[in-house]
Design an enzyme around this catalytic site. Structure first.
Site, mmCIF file in Angstrom:
data_model
loop_
_atom_site.group_PDB
_atom_site.id
_atom_site.type_symbol
_atom_site.label_atom_id
_atom_site.label_comp_id
_atom_site.label_asym_id
_atom_site.label_seq_id
_atom_site.Cartn_x
_atom_site.Cartn_y
_atom_site.Cartn_z
ATOM 1 N N CYS A 82 0.845 -1.195 0.000
ATOM 2 C CA CYS A 82 0.000 0.000 0.000
ATOM 3 C C CYS A 82 0.883 1.249 0.000
ATOM 4 O O CYS A 82 1.979 1.233 0.567
ATOM 5 C CB CYS A 82 -0.905 0.014 1.240
ATOM 6 S SG CYS A 82 -2.198 -1.230 1.166
ATOM 7 N N CYS A 164 -3.596 0.140 -3.206
ATOM 8 C CA CYS A 164 -4.236 0.502 -1.942
ATOM 9 C C CYS A 164 -3.503 1.654 -1.279
ATOM 10 O O CYS A 164 -2.335 1.905 -1.560
ATOM 11 C CB CYS A 164 -4.309 -0.724 -1.015
ATOM 12 S SG CYS A 164 -2.758 -1.624 -0.826
#
Ligand code: DVN
Length: 263
Positions: A82, A164
């Site tokens: 992420c 993400c």
């Protein structure tokens, strides 16, 4: 005797398959999985190479589909942490220079499949089990659903879907449309970011150091990007001439006024 003649005219308008295509993708697969990211050392490059060529050999190069590339996609899944996805449009050279220095960032070309295919061309022919080294469809003059374009659309879609946290994008502030609706970034990636996972898209808009103009973040095309993202419930932030990347530009033009002061 009628000898079979090699094709006398180029069937398609675009350049043909890159010479030694198979050896190149196989070699790049081993380089990536053994040396660049040894944590992917378990990937089966022989299988990946076969899945790649099976996606387009003996098929019409103008009727390529996402489905054709599914077996290849399944063999090359990879996790990007992420906050470390780095998208780009019209900044091919600069973004990869930055990703080379800031190793934690992943552009698509820093993932296995993007690394394997970067800069290559390929296509097959429905009447032959061989690659077409003579010519391949040009996406503008022949067809948009060609084997290479469909590949990049498919891998770009997955890359965006998998992202993400905060996603970054490096845009070019010195072209007419920094956010170009026809680009892969606009057509594919923006629409495949998942708002449940991606809360922010942060744009870095870099101008050519030789003609720095006013704030690119307030350009109409960037405002359009902001609007599209707000409709998708993704926060948009924009930074003009991000300093760490400006320093990369200064490596090439160290005598430029914007590189001489305040460093
Ligand atoms: O975020 C990146 C990356 O993740 C990628 O998959 O998409 C983004 C970059 O693509 P882009 O937004 O289209 O950016 P560019 O700078 O307009 O295009 C980069 C390259 O992809 C160029 O070499 C394009 O070829 P071109 O326009 O010089 O003939 C090429 N490209 C763009 N759209 C394409 C394509 N190649 C094949 N099919 C397409 N639909």
């Amino acid at each position: 005797v009628m000898w079979r003649q090699p094709p006398q005219h180029r069937e398609w308008k675009g350049a043909g398959t890159t010479a030694h295509f198979y050896e190149i993708i196989l070699g790049r697969c081993y380089t990536y999985t053994q040396i660049v990211r040894p944590e992917l050392g378990h990937k089966d490059c022989q299988k990946i190479g076969k899945a790649f060529t099976n996606a387009f050999l003996s098929k019409d190069p103008c009727s390529s589909t996402e489905q054709d590339y599914q077996p290849l996609m399944e063999l090359t899944n990879q996790t990007v942490p992420c906050d470390k996805t780095l998208l780009w449009s019209k900044t091919n050279e600069l973004v990869h220079e930055y990703a080379w220095v800031q190793r934690e960032f992943f552009t698509l070309e820093n993932t296995l499949l993007g690394y394997m295919a970067d800069g290559l061309r390929w296509c097959g022919d429905p009447g032959s089990p061989e690659m077409n080294y003579q010519s391949c469809p040009d996406r503008r003059t022949d067809c948009s659903n060609n084997s290479v374009s469909v590949f990049w659309n498919t891998v770009s879609k997955r890359f965006a879907e998998d992202a993400c946290g905060v996603v970054h994008v490096l845009l070019n502030g010195s072209v007419h449309n920094s956010f170009d609706e026809r680009s892969t970034f606009a057509r594919v990636e923006v629409f495949n970011l998942h708002p449940e996972k991606v809360h922010t898209l942060q744009a870095w808009v870099m101008q050519d150091i030789r003609n720095i103009s006013s704030d690119s973040c307030s350009d109409a095309s960037i405002k359009n990007l902001k609007l599209i993202l707000s409709k998708r419930n993704i926060t948009f932030t924009c930074e003009n001439n991000y300093r760490p990347i400006r320093f990369l530009q200064c490596v090439k033009y160290p005598e430029h006024s914007s590189c001489r002061s305040k460093i």
